[in-house]
Design a protein around this motif. Structure first.
Motif, short mmCIF file in Angstrom:
data_model
loop_
_atom_site.label_atom_id
_atom_site.label_comp_id
_atom_site.label_asym_id
_atom_site.label_seq_id
_atom_site.Cartn_x
_atom_site.Cartn_y
_atom_site.Cartn_z
N LYS A 213 1.03 -1.10 -0.04
CA LYS A 213 -0.03 0.07 -0.09
C LYS A 213 0.82 1.35 -0.06
O LYS A 213 0.28 2.22 -0.70
CB LYS A 213 -0.94 0.12 1.35
CG LYS A 213 -1.85 1.22 1.38
CD LYS A 213 -2.78 1.32 0.26
CE LYS A 213 -3.70 2.46 0.66
NZ LYS A 213 -4.85 2.51 -0.32
N TYR A 214 1.99 1.11 0.54
CA TYR A 214 2.77 2.11 1.00
C TYR A 214 4.17 2.17 0.17
O TYR A 214 5.22 1.90 1.00
CB TYR A 214 2.98 2.75 2.29
CG TYR A 214 1.69 3.02 2.85
CD1 TYR A 214 0.81 4.14 2.60
CD2 TYR A 214 1.00 2.13 3.89
CE1 TYR A 214 -0.22 4.45 3.31
CE2 TYR A 214 -0.25 2.23 4.44
CZ TYR A 214 -1.02 3.52 4.32
OH TYR A 214 -2.07 3.54 4.86
N GLN A 343 5.31 -5.88 -4.92
CA GLN A 343 4.47 -5.23 -5.68
C GLN A 343 3.10 -6.25 -5.98
O GLN A 343 3.10 -7.35 -5.76
CB GLN A 343 4.84 -4.90 -7.28
CG GLN A 343 5.86 -4.19 -7.28
CD GLN A 343 6.48 -3.56 -8.65
OE1 GLN A 343 6.05 -4.30 -9.40
NE2 GLN A 343 7.36 -2.50 -8.77
N LEU A 344 1.94 -5.30 -5.96
CA LEU A 344 0.80 -5.86 -6.40
C LEU A 344 0.86 -6.74 -7.57
O LEU A 344 1.41 -6.39 -8.53
CB LEU A 344 -0.51 -5.18 -6.19
CG LEU A 344 -0.98 -4.64 -5.03
CD1 LEU A 344 -2.01 -3.46 -5.31
CD2 LEU A 344 -1.76 -5.76 -4.08
N ALA A 348 -4.33 -7.24 -9.74
CA ALA A 348 -5.00 -6.77 -8.51
C ALA A 348 -5.23 -5.22 -8.86
O ALA A 348 -4.36 -4.50 -9.18
CB ALA A 348 -3.85 -7.15 -7.30
N GLU A 349 -6.20 -4.89 -8.40
CA GLU A 349 -6.78 -3.36 -8.42
C GLU A 349 -6.34 -2.58 -7.42
O GLU A 349 -5.73 -1.59 -7.68
CB GLU A 349 -8.44 -3.26 -8.55
CG GLU A 349 -8.75 -4.00 -9.54
CD GLU A 349 -10.58 -3.92 -9.70
OE1 GLU A 349 -10.93 -3.14 -8.66
OE2 GLU A 349 -10.99 -4.43 -10.46
N GLU A 350 -6.32 -3.05 -6.09
CA GLU A 350 -5.89 -2.27 -5.05
C GLU A 350 -5.63 -3.02 -3.85
O GLU A 350 -6.23 -4.29 -3.80
CB GLU A 350 -6.96 -1.15 -4.73
CG GLU A 350 -8.23 -1.54 -4.27
CD GLU A 350 -9.35 -0.44 -3.97
OE1 GLU A 350 -10.35 -0.73 -3.36
OE2 GLU A 350 -8.79 0.66 -4.64
N VAL A 351 -4.82 -2.53 -2.76
CA VAL A 351 -4.66 -3.12 -1.39
C VAL A 351 -5.89 -2.77 -0.59
O VAL A 351 -6.63 -2.24 -0.44
CB VAL A 351 -3.48 -2.56 -0.74
CG1 VAL A 351 -3.32 -3.35 0.50
CG2 VAL A 351 -2.28 -2.73 -1.61
N SER A 352 -6.13 -4.19 -0.16
CA SER A 352 -7.39 -4.24 0.96
C SER A 352 -7.22 -4.53 2.32
O SER A 352 -6.24 -5.27 2.45
CB SER A 352 -8.65 -5.16 0.54
OG SER A 352 -9.64 -5.55 1.32
N TYR A 366 -4.12 -12.59 0.29
CA TYR A 366 -3.87 -11.55 -0.73
C TYR A 366 -2.51 -12.47 -1.38
O TYR A 366 -1.66 -13.20 -0.72
CB TYR A 366 -3.45 -10.41 -0.10
CG TYR A 366 -2.17 -10.14 0.67
CD1 TYR A 366 -1.12 -9.80 0.19
CD2 TYR A 366 -2.43 -10.35 2.02
CE1 TYR A 366 0.18 -9.87 0.91
CE2 TYR A 366 -1.37 -9.89 2.87
CZ TYR A 366 -0.02 -9.91 2.28
OH TYR A 366 0.99 -9.84 3.16
#
Length: 376
Positions: A213-214, A343-344, A348-352, A366
């Protein structure tokens, strides 16, 4: 969760456990806690973990399974005197058992069992599987204990916790008030396996998710590690003092993830008043860790992941005390960050940050991609 407690699934408590806890701490000191041998074991497991990550060849994978196997082998080695291979069937069943014990009671099935135990006895799944797996774990430890008894000789130097406990059973065999028994030894081993496997695993699992995420935080860690540590240098716990930002990130992961939610159950020893509410002597208290870890009076941005919470003008805040978990977390985390960029996956669209809540908080499963770093 009273019914699950009474069924013997959860950890022991009370005066006997407190005495056993002191014994375990003594065993840790005598069997390597705070000594080079402990760090060597963690470094070895970190090496195995990095090999697994590298074997994924930058393809998406869920990091939880390799992390829990590496972390668990530290405490399993301490209890049984040897590590387990990743393919060992008993090892994998033990890890599944531990995961069920930690998370099933917080599920709808666990809550239904606590509320309607008589009715729920008629249903076989999934809580019945929990009891069966729990029985397997107890029997596995009993078998290990028996094999230790067969080779153990009085006067020999203990090699692991079971050896150490057998020695104390022998020394106290004529003491009718002794707390050292084979039954207690099995439960202590169960407690240690559960605590030693899940807490550090879940913290690292949250940590990698936060770094997805960061990415700016991840990049700062990479810069610090590259500037201070050589690519082949063995990472030790002492290096935390030379890596203030990396250490601060790790502390912030522990704070922000708040995996335990509450502290250990306590008993009030005298009548007190807290925030105007009287609490009588003998009252059982469950400390609310959430109220401390997100208290705006103590944290600049309590609801934001912010490593600066653990950095001061001199560069770092000192850790209060040292423990197996701290050493594990630092060596695993720093090795993982020196060796890979995370990295995603492309799809993947976004971190949940959605979570699963049981006895501890865990993120939803994940996937990530681990890219070997040139600096490593």
């Amino acid at each position: 969760m009273i019914q699950f407690w009474s069924a013997g699934v959860f950890m022991t408590t009370g005066p006997i456990w407190r005495k056993q806890k002191r014994f375990v701490m003594m065993a840790l000191r005598n069997l390597g806690m705070g000594k080079k041998i402990l760090e060597n074991q963690i470094q070895q497991e970190a090496h195995y973990l990095l090999k697994v990550f590298k074997s994924k060849k930058e393809l998406p994978f869920d990091p939880r399974t390799p992390i829990v196997k590496a972390v668990s082998n530290i405490i399993f080695n301490f209890v049984f005197g040897h590590r387990f291979s990743e393919e060992d069937a008993h090892f994998n069943k033990l890890l599944k058992t531990i995961h069920m014990i930690v998370y099933l009671p917080g599920s709808i099935w666990g809550r239904a069992y606590d509320s309607f135990p008589t009715i729920m006895q008629k249903f076989q799944k999934p809580y019945q599987q929990l009891f069966e797996h729990n029985e397997f774990m107890h029997n596995f430890i009993k078998d290990k204990m028996q094999s230790h008894k067969e080779r153990w000789e009085e006067g020999n130097k203990p090699q692991d916790l079971l050896d150490f406990y057998l020695e104390f059973i022998s020394k106290n065999k004529n003491n009718s008030d002794s707390i050292f028994s084979e039954e207690n030894m099995v439960q202590i081993a169960v407690d240690l396996l559960i605590g030693g496997a899940e807490a550090s695993t879940t913290t690292l699992y949250w940590g990698l998710l936060y770094l997805l995420k960061y990415p700016d935080v991840q990049e700062k860690i990479h810069h610090e590690i590259d500037a201070i540590l050589g690519p082949s240098q063995m990472i030790t716990y002492k290096d935390r003092n030379r890596l203030p930002y990396t250490n601060a990130v790790l502390h912030e992961i522990v704070r922000y993830s708040n995996i335990s939610i509450t502290g250990p159950l306590r008993k009030c020893l005298k009548d007190i008043v807290i925030m105007g509410s009287p609490i009588g002597k003998g009252t059982l208290l469950l400390p609310n860790a959430h109220s401390v870890l997100y208290d705006p009076e103590h944290w600049k941005t309590p609801w934001k992941f912010n490593p600066e919470h653990f950095l001061d003008f001199e560069g770092r805040r000192a850790c209060v005390g040292e423990s197996l978990a701290r050493i594990e977390l630092f060596i695993f985390f720093t090795n993982l960050l020196r060796s890979f960029k995370y990295q995603l996956p492309p799809e993947a669209e976004e971190v949940s940050f959605e979570e699963i809540t049981g006895s501890i908080r865990q993120p939803l499963p994940y996937n990530l991609c681990a890219f070997p770093r040139e600096a490593a």
